[in-house]
Scaffold this motif. Structure first.
Motif, PDB file in Angstrom:
ATOM      1  N   GLY A  33     -26.281 -19.376   7.701  1.00  0.00           N
ATOM      2  CA  GLY A  33     -26.418 -20.257   8.851  1.00  0.00           C
ATOM      3  C   GLY A  33     -26.816 -19.546  10.124  1.00  0.00           C
ATOM      4  N   ASP A  34     -26.567 -18.232  10.184  1.00  0.00           N
ATOM      5  CA  ASP A  34     -26.877 -17.487  11.405  1.00  0.00           C
ATOM      6  C   ASP A  34     -28.374 -17.433  11.699  1.00  0.00           C
ATOM      7  OD1 ASP A  34     -24.212 -17.050  11.971  1.00  0.00           O
ATOM      8  OD2 ASP A  34     -24.151 -15.112  10.953  1.00  0.00           O
ATOM      9  N   CYS A  35     -29.218 -17.393  10.666  1.00  0.00           N
ATOM     10  CA  CYS A  35     -30.662 -17.357  10.917  1.00  0.00           C
ATOM     11  C   CYS A  35     -31.134 -18.670  11.528  1.00  0.00           C
ATOM     12  CB  CYS A  35     -31.444 -17.006   9.658  1.00  0.00           C
ATOM     13  SG  CYS A  35     -31.304 -18.217   8.338  1.00  0.00           S
ATOM     14  N   LEU A  36     -30.586 -19.795  11.086  1.00  0.00           N
ATOM     15  CA  LEU A  36     -30.934 -21.088  11.659  1.00  0.00           C
ATOM     16  C   LEU A  36     -30.353 -21.227  13.060  1.00  0.00           C
ATOM     17  CD1 LEU A  36     -32.399 -23.721  11.191  1.00  0.00           C
ATOM     18  CD2 LEU A  36     -30.399 -24.573   9.966  1.00  0.00           C
ATOM     19  N   PRO A  86     -28.812 -23.354   6.302  1.00  0.00           N
ATOM     20  CA  PRO A  86     -30.156 -23.643   5.811  1.00  0.00           C
ATOM     21  C   PRO A  86     -30.282 -23.913   4.320  1.00  0.00           C
ATOM     22  CG  PRO A  86     -29.970 -21.353   6.436  1.00  0.00           C
ATOM     23  CD  PRO A  86     -28.698 -22.018   6.841  1.00  0.00           C
ATOM     24  N   MET A  87     -29.300 -23.505   3.505  1.00  0.00           N
ATOM     25  CA  MET A  87     -29.431 -23.707   2.061  1.00  0.00           C
ATOM     26  C   MET A  87     -28.289 -24.570   1.540  1.00  0.00           C
ATOM     27  SD  MET A  87     -30.664 -19.944   0.815  1.00  0.00           S
ATOM     28  CE  MET A  87     -29.186 -19.141   1.374  1.00  0.00           C
ATOM     29  N   LEU A  88     -28.631 -25.641   0.846  1.00  0.00           N
ATOM     30  CA  LEU A  88     -27.634 -26.543   0.276  1.00  0.00           C
ATOM     31  C   LEU A  88     -27.788 -26.546  -1.235  1.00  0.00           C
ATOM     32  CD1 LEU A  88     -25.461 -28.757   0.724  1.00  0.00           C
ATOM     33  CD2 LEU A  88     -27.349 -30.394   0.727  1.00  0.00           C
ATOM     34  N   ALA A  89     -26.717 -26.176  -1.940  1.00  0.00           N
ATOM     35  CA  ALA A  89     -26.750 -26.214  -3.408  1.00  0.00           C
ATOM     36  C   ALA A  89     -25.666 -27.173  -3.889  1.00  0.00           C
ATOM     37  CB  ALA A  89     -26.563 -24.823  -3.987  1.00  0.00           C
ATOM     38  N   THR A  90     -24.419 -26.711  -3.939  1.00  0.00           N
ATOM     39  CA  THR A  90     -23.337 -27.583  -4.400  1.00  0.00           C
ATOM     40  C   THR A  90     -22.824 -28.496  -3.293  1.00  0.00           C
ATOM     41  OG1 THR A  90     -21.589 -26.018  -3.826  1.00  0.00           O
ATOM     42  CG2 THR A  90     -22.580 -25.814  -6.032  1.00  0.00           C
ATOM     43  N   GLY A  91     -22.990 -28.104  -2.046  1.00  0.00           N
ATOM     44  CA  GLY A  91     -22.472 -28.878  -0.918  1.00  0.00           C
ATOM     45  C   GLY A  91     -21.026 -28.560  -0.588  1.00  0.00           C
ATOM     46  N   GLY A  92     -20.410 -27.679  -1.361  1.00  0.00           N
ATOM     47  CA  GLY A  92     -19.000 -27.352  -1.150  1.00  0.00           C
ATOM     48  C   GLY A  92     -18.718 -26.751   0.220  1.00  0.00           C
ATOM     49  N   SER A  93     -19.546 -25.814   0.649  1.00  0.00           N
ATOM     50  CA  SER A  93     -19.352 -25.188   1.959  1.00  0.00           C
ATOM     51  C   SER A  93     -19.537 -26.191   3.082  1.00  0.00           C
ATOM     52  CB  SER A  93     -20.333 -24.028   2.153  1.00  0.00           C
ATOM     53  OG  SER A  93     -20.080 -23.006   1.225  1.00  0.00           O
ATOM     54  N   ALA A  94     -20.518 -27.060   2.939  1.00  0.00           N
ATOM     55  CA  ALA A  94     -20.769 -28.081   3.960  1.00  0.00           C
ATOM     56  C   ALA A  94     -19.594 -29.044   4.067  1.00  0.00           C
ATOM     57  CB  ALA A  94     -22.056 -28.830   3.637  1.00  0.00           C
ATOM     58  N   VAL A  95     -19.034 -29.447   2.939  1.00  0.00           N
ATOM     59  CA  VAL A  95     -17.891 -30.366   2.948  1.00  0.00           C
ATOM     60  C   VAL A  95     -16.703 -29.725   3.655  1.00  0.00           C
ATOM     61  CG1 VAL A  95     -16.187 -31.525   1.478  1.00  0.00           C
ATOM     62  CG2 VAL A  95     -18.616 -31.685   0.934  1.00  0.00           C
ATOM     63  N   VAL A  96     -16.431 -28.458   3.351  1.00  0.00           N
ATOM     64  CA  VAL A  96     -15.322 -27.757   4.006  1.00  0.00           C
ATOM     65  C   VAL A  96     -15.591 -27.643   5.506  1.00  0.00           C
ATOM     66  CG1 VAL A  96     -14.105 -25.546   4.203  1.00  0.00           C
ATOM     67  CG2 VAL A  96     -14.561 -26.516   1.957  1.00  0.00           C
ATOM     68  N   ILE A 113     -24.696 -33.498  13.188  1.00  0.00           N
ATOM     69  CA  ILE A 113     -25.955 -33.480  12.442  1.00  0.00           C
ATOM     70  C   ILE A 113     -25.933 -32.227  11.577  1.00  0.00           C
ATOM     71  CG2 ILE A 113     -28.458 -33.214  12.582  1.00  0.00           C
ATOM     72  CD1 ILE A 113     -28.349 -34.741  15.234  1.00  0.00           C
ATOM     73  N   PHE A 114     -26.150 -32.407  10.270  1.00  0.00           N
ATOM     74  CA  PHE A 114     -26.185 -31.280   9.345  1.00  0.00           C
ATOM     75  C   PHE A 114     -27.628 -30.814   9.220  1.00  0.00           C
ATOM     76  CE2 PHE A 114     -26.121 -29.777   4.775  1.00  0.00           C
ATOM     77  CZ  PHE A 114     -25.516 -28.577   5.074  1.00  0.00           C
ATOM     78  N   ALA A 115     -27.905 -29.609   9.703  1.00  0.00           N
ATOM     79  CA  ALA A 115     -29.265 -29.064   9.690  1.00  0.00           C
ATOM     80  C   ALA A 115     -29.409 -28.074   8.539  1.00  0.00           C
ATOM     81  CB  ALA A 115     -29.564 -28.379  11.015  1.00  0.00           C
ATOM     82  N   ASN A 116     -30.263 -28.403   7.577  1.00  0.00           N
ATOM     83  CA  ASN A 116     -30.554 -27.458   6.502  1.00  0.00           C
ATOM     84  C   ASN A 116     -32.041 -27.516   6.183  1.00  0.00           C
ATOM     85  OD1 ASN A 116     -30.651 -29.872   5.094  1.00  0.00           O
ATOM     86  ND2 ASN A 116     -29.522 -29.118   3.367  1.00  0.00           N
ATOM     87  N   MET A 117     -32.526 -26.510   5.518  1.00  0.00           N
ATOM     88  CA  MET A 117     -33.951 -26.384   5.256  1.00  0.00           C
ATOM     89  C   MET A 117     -34.297 -26.503   3.777  1.00  0.00           C
ATOM     90  SD  MET A 117     -34.848 -25.965   8.327  1.00  0.00           S
ATOM     91  CE  MET A 117     -36.537 -25.509   8.309  1.00  0.00           C
ATOM     92  N   ILE A 118     -33.419 -26.018   2.915  1.00  0.00           N
ATOM     93  CA  ILE A 118     -33.694 -25.987   1.476  1.00  0.00           C
ATOM     94  C   ILE A 118     -32.538 -26.647   0.738  1.00  0.00           C
ATOM     95  CG2 ILE A 118     -34.040 -24.514  -0.539  1.00  0.00           C
ATOM     96  CD1 ILE A 118     -35.036 -22.345   1.436  1.00  0.00           C
ATOM     97  N   CYS A 119     -32.849 -27.626  -0.086  1.00  0.00           N
ATOM     98  CA  CYS A 119     -31.852 -28.271  -0.935  1.00  0.00           C
ATOM     99  C   CYS A 119     -32.282 -28.093  -2.381  1.00  0.00           C
ATOM    100  CB  CYS A 119     -31.756 -29.766  -0.624  1.00  0.00           C
ATOM    101  SG  CYS A 119     -31.233 -30.147   1.037  1.00  0.00           S
ATOM    102  N   ALA A 120     -31.378 -27.612  -3.192  1.00  0.00           N
ATOM    103  CA  ALA A 120     -31.689 -27.409  -4.597  1.00  0.00           C
ATOM    104  C   ALA A 120     -30.424 -27.563  -5.413  1.00  0.00           C
ATOM    105  CB  ALA A 120     -32.266 -26.010  -4.805  1.00  0.00           C
TER     106      ALA A 120
END
Length: 123
Positions: A33-36, A86-96, A113-120
């Motif tokens: 998240g620091d780069c974003l 910037p990266m969303l995979a499982t979403g666990g970190s975002a939920v916490v 607002i949740f700002a991310n760039m890559i979702c996979a």
């Protein structure tokens, strides 16, 4: 939100006036998240900054995310939050991170607002 006219190279555009920088807090999920966060600070250098450190436990079957650290500026509960990860995979970190902002700091979810760039998908 106040509508304003903006003159661009392609002609006039109806936009909105931005919020005061002091009412915005960019919250970084530490590491990626620091780069974003740095990109946000280039656009709005006066915004406040918060940090959340969450790490997934790869040894668990559900790879549950664990909170290790959080620090927010005073008055964060009344600010608009840009949660940077910037990266969303499982979403666990975002939920916490969202639970920390809402439950621990009293932030209104409608101001996040949740700002991310890559979702996979994970893997």
């Amino acid at each position: 939100v106040t509508e304003v006219g903006i003159d661009t190279a392609c002609g006039p555009f109806k936009g909105v006036e931005s919020l005061p920088a002091t009412s915005i807090c960019a919250v970084s999920i530490i590491r990626s998240g620091d780069c974003l966060l740095e990109a946000v600070r280039e656009v709005e250098p006066g915004c406040k900054v918060g940090k959340i450190l969450v790490q997934r436990d790869e040894s668990l079957p559900d790879k549950a995310a664990t909170l290790f650290y959080s620090k927010m500026p005073p008055g964060v509960e009344s600010m608009h939050i840009l949660l940077c990860d910037p990266m969303l995979a499982t979403g666990g970190s975002a939920v916490v991170a969202l639970k920390v902002l809402v439950d621990d700091y009293g932030v209104d979810p409608s101001k996040i607002i949740f700002a991310n760039m890559i979702c996979a998908p994970e893997g």
